[in-house]
Design a protein around this motif. Sequence first.
Motif, PDB file in Angstrom:
ATOM      1  N   ASN A 437       0.692  -1.208   0.127  1.00 44.27           N
ATOM      2  CA  ASN A 437       0.031   0.059  -0.175  1.00 44.27           C
ATOM      3  C   ASN A 437       0.815   1.167  -0.006  1.00 44.27           C
ATOM      4  OD1 ASN A 437      -1.605   2.214   2.139  1.00 44.27           O
ATOM      5  ND2 ASN A 437      -2.676   1.325   0.273  1.00 44.27           N
ATOM      6  N   ALA A 442       3.347   5.620  -3.149  1.00 49.24           N
ATOM      7  CA  ALA A 442       4.331   6.531  -3.477  1.00 49.24           C
ATOM      8  C   ALA A 442       4.585   6.617  -5.106  1.00 49.24           C
ATOM      9  CB  ALA A 442       5.517   5.877  -2.935  1.00 49.24           C
ATOM     10  N   LYS A 444       2.082   5.838  -7.281  1.00 51.60           N
ATOM     11  CA  LYS A 444       1.116   6.495  -7.881  1.00 51.60           C
ATOM     12  C   LYS A 444       1.165   7.934  -7.884  1.00 51.60           C
ATOM     13  CE  LYS A 444      -3.473   5.821  -5.994  1.00 51.60           C
ATOM     14  NZ  LYS A 444      -4.672   5.039  -5.672  1.00 51.60           N
ATOM     15  N   ILE A 482       1.719  15.558   1.010  1.00 51.45           N
ATOM     16  CA  ILE A 482       0.464  15.613   1.758  1.00 51.45           C
ATOM     17  C   ILE A 482       0.220  16.969   2.492  1.00 51.45           C
ATOM     18  CG2 ILE A 482      -1.276  14.326   3.439  1.00 51.45           C
ATOM     19  CD1 ILE A 482      -0.127  12.258   1.661  1.00 51.45           C
ATOM     20  N   PRO A 505      -8.136  11.483  -6.940  1.00 51.47           N
ATOM     21  CA  PRO A 505      -7.314  10.543  -7.244  1.00 51.47           C
ATOM     22  C   PRO A 505      -7.923   9.346  -7.419  1.00 51.47           C
ATOM     23  CG  PRO A 505      -6.874  11.316  -4.939  1.00 51.47           C
ATOM     24  CD  PRO A 505      -8.072  12.114  -5.410  1.00 51.47           C
ATOM     25  N   GLY A 507      -8.602   5.366  -6.591  1.00 52.97           N
ATOM     26  CA  GLY A 507      -8.365   4.444  -5.611  1.00 52.97           C
ATOM     27  C   GLY A 507      -9.645   4.770  -4.458  1.00 52.97           C
ATOM     28  N   GLY A 509      -9.541   5.145  -1.032  1.00 47.66           N
ATOM     29  CA  GLY A 509      -9.349   5.741   0.137  1.00 47.66           C
ATOM     30  C   GLY A 509      -9.515   4.871   1.309  1.00 47.66           C
ATOM     31  N   GLY A 511      -6.693   2.289   1.707  1.00 48.04           N
ATOM     32  CA  GLY A 511      -5.443   1.686   1.935  1.00 48.04           C
ATOM     33  C   GLY A 511      -4.709   1.809   3.084  1.00 48.04           C
ATOM     34  N   LEU A 512      -4.793   3.480   3.393  1.00 50.53           N
ATOM     35  CA  LEU A 512      -4.018   4.020   4.501  1.00 50.53           C
ATOM     36  C   LEU A 512      -4.726   3.464   6.017  1.00 50.53           C
ATOM     37  CD1 LEU A 512      -2.977   7.547   3.584  1.00 50.53           C
ATOM     38  CD2 LEU A 512      -1.433   5.390   3.963  1.00 50.53           C
TER      39      LEU A 512
HETATM   40  P1  ADP Z   1      -6.112   5.376  -2.096  1.00 43.33           P
HETATM   41  O1  ADP Z   1      -4.726   5.611  -2.381  1.00 43.33           O
HETATM   42  O2  ADP Z   1      -6.801   3.963  -2.358  1.00 43.33           O
HETATM   43  O3  ADP Z   1      -7.211   6.509  -2.457  1.00 43.33           O
HETATM   44  P2  ADP Z   1      -5.200   5.246   0.434  1.00 43.33           P
HETATM   45  O4  ADP Z   1      -5.964   5.390   1.788  1.00 43.33           O
HETATM   46  O5  ADP Z   1      -4.004   4.501   0.327  1.00 43.33           O
HETATM   47  O6  ADP Z   1      -6.327   5.288  -0.635  1.00 43.33           O
HETATM   48  O7  ADP Z   1      -4.750   6.719   0.426  1.00 43.33           O
HETATM   49  C1  ADP Z   1      -5.687   7.886   0.905  1.00 43.33           C
HETATM   50  C2  ADP Z   1      -5.082   9.141   0.303  1.00 43.33           C
HETATM   51  O8  ADP Z   1      -3.910   9.545   0.788  1.00 43.33           O
HETATM   52  C3  ADP Z   1      -4.903   9.158  -1.336  1.00 43.33           C
HETATM   53  O9  ADP Z   1      -6.045   9.113  -2.021  1.00 43.33           O
HETATM   54  C4  ADP Z   1      -3.930  10.339  -1.595  1.00 43.33           C
HETATM   55  O10 ADP Z   1      -4.916  11.542  -1.652  1.00 43.33           O
HETATM   56  C5  ADP Z   1      -3.391  10.510  -0.283  1.00 43.33           C
HETATM   57  N1  ADP Z   1      -2.104   9.739  -0.347  1.00 43.33           N
HETATM   58  C6  ADP Z   1      -1.676   8.477   0.114  1.00 43.33           C
HETATM   59  N2  ADP Z   1      -0.173   8.300   0.003  1.00 43.33           N
HETATM   60  C7  ADP Z   1       0.127   9.432  -0.683  1.00 43.33           C
HETATM   61  C8  ADP Z   1       1.575   9.812  -1.300  1.00 43.33           C
HETATM   62  N3  ADP Z   1       2.532   9.093  -1.198  1.00 43.33           N
HETATM   63  N4  ADP Z   1       1.699  10.965  -1.792  1.00 43.33           N
HETATM   64  C9  ADP Z   1       0.689  12.018  -2.031  1.00 43.33           C
HETATM   65  N5  ADP Z   1      -0.831  11.700  -1.557  1.00 43.33           N
HETATM   66  C10 ADP Z   1      -0.907  10.339  -1.222  1.00 43.33           C
END
Ligand code: ADP
Length: 546
Positions: A437, A442, A444, A482, A505, A507, A509, A511-512
């Motif tokens: 993830n 990173a 993406k 961010i 973007p 995705g 939202g 994964g994190l």
């Molecule tokens: P997803 O990527 O599926 O949208 P995540 O929970 O992994 O869900 O990420 C949530 C959001 O956090 C992303 O949509 C993006 O806006 C932001 N994000 C995560 N990682 C990064 C990164 N490395 N650089 C910039 N923005 C990020």
Amino acid sequence: MESSAIALDNQDRRIDHRNAYSEYKSLFEQTRKFNESHDIDCVLEAVAHALKGILDFSAMAYLVKEHFSDDYYIRKDWYLNRKLEKQIFHLEHSGYVDLACESNSVLVYPENGGKNGTHPLLIVPLKTGARVVGALVVQPKIRPLQRSNIDSDLLALLGSQAALALENARLHEDMEVKHHATSSFEAFLEDTIESIPEGLFAVDLEKKFSLFNSSAADLLGVSREQALGSRYDEILSKEVVEFLDRAFNITYTTGEYENEISYSKSADEREIPLGVHTSILKDANEALIGAIAVCRNLSEHQELIHLRRLDKLKDEFLSSVSHELRTPLTGIKSFTEILRDYENHGPEARKGFLDIIVKQTDRLIELIDELLATSQLGSGEFIFEISTVDLNAVFAETLTPLQLMAAEKDISLEARFDKDNQLVQADSKRVAQVFINLIGNAIKFSPAGSTIKVWSEKGADEGLEHERDYLRIGVQDEGAGIPKDYRKTIFEKFTQVCDDPATKPDGSGLGLWISKQIIEELNGNIWVESGDPRGSIFFFTLPISC
Ligand code: ADP
């Protein structure tokens, strides 16, 4: 006017002194009864009775002077017919009633005794000192000027005594009305204060409760009876007393104050957030007499905000997930149709199409896995198998697909792991999921040609003690980074960095959020910092295996 009404005096009087004395005495006795009641109607009945002793009447009206004008109105009457009523109306309008009252003498109208044999009317003023209470308009059964026993002095005496008793009765009635109004207002106020859901209490300058409703009793765990009249620093806990002391001190200087306190009614009850708003209380002369406070349980309010946010998130989730599922499905459908309809493509083109279909299918599987993990994490069905895990080996297993993704964007992936410290207590599959993830994000969110660094070192996050017990893993990119406001919230479900839905973007939202649940379950921590000079660094920690 004076030609039509004359003052009734003693010119025609033939009562001898002995008779006069006994009539005065008997009238005086009667007038004493006027004061026996405070009810205006009863007083008037006594007046009518006394009047009958002086002269028999066929009709009578009691006229009251309006408070705020010079007009009179009929408050009570005896045997009044329409004709007489009109006559009295005329008397009043022509100023005869006023004249009788001004001159404080009994008037006869009309002076000549009336035409067609009608009896004239007597106007008896009702005055106490200078104050006009009203007048009695009497139609005697006999003609006053022809009868010698009509004594203006007796009528005047009756009038003044009646005026006194009627004024007393009126004052009493006014007081009753006022008292009734005050007590019904007080009851209304008390009911209102009692029925409001917010806790309401007031204190005087000596910290004593002067008002305390049931909701306040409920929130503060002190009964009304206990509170009213007691000082708050004698019955409330030290923590609340300190809070109130501060709140009231500020209120007395600034006029009002608002703050929150976490409060528990007793040791075995859970704490609730209590919002308290205080303002000063002044008396009618604007002198400070204390303060009033409104308090309420904010947990319901916070719960409502939370539910609203969840509802909004659910809507966003449905629209986001539908979009996310639709995109790969559309791709799969289009390229499958191309393969079906155009058989004359060469093997290379067919492979290209099939690669796209496989990639889109992978994306679908990934998305469905995320949704599944989210629901399992939420319901506690997510199983963790914790053992001693070689972090470097876990990273190596995830590397191939990540390197392929990075290569597509010409992004280089650099990894540097602390070889002496790479054993952690964790679940290898879940840690691999976190790597995929973080590094996947990173890639993406990084520009083509940039570098992504992954490393591990001994150490924890700033807040944690025992740094030596943790391994800290960093994933750094050179992407957009961010914004500060999002650094906490992106770890919440369905949160993405986007102010405008048009630039949302790709995705879900999720994964994190999933990564955070996993790392916290493994007793670690996860957070993001700003990269230097740009991009972002995601960190997570895991306990070192001894
Ligand atoms: P997803 O990527 O599926 O949208 P995540 O929970 O992994 O869900 O990420 C949530 C959001 O956090 C992303 O949509 C993006 O806006 C932001 N994000 C995560 N990682 C990064 C990164 N490395 N650089 C910039 N923005 C990020």
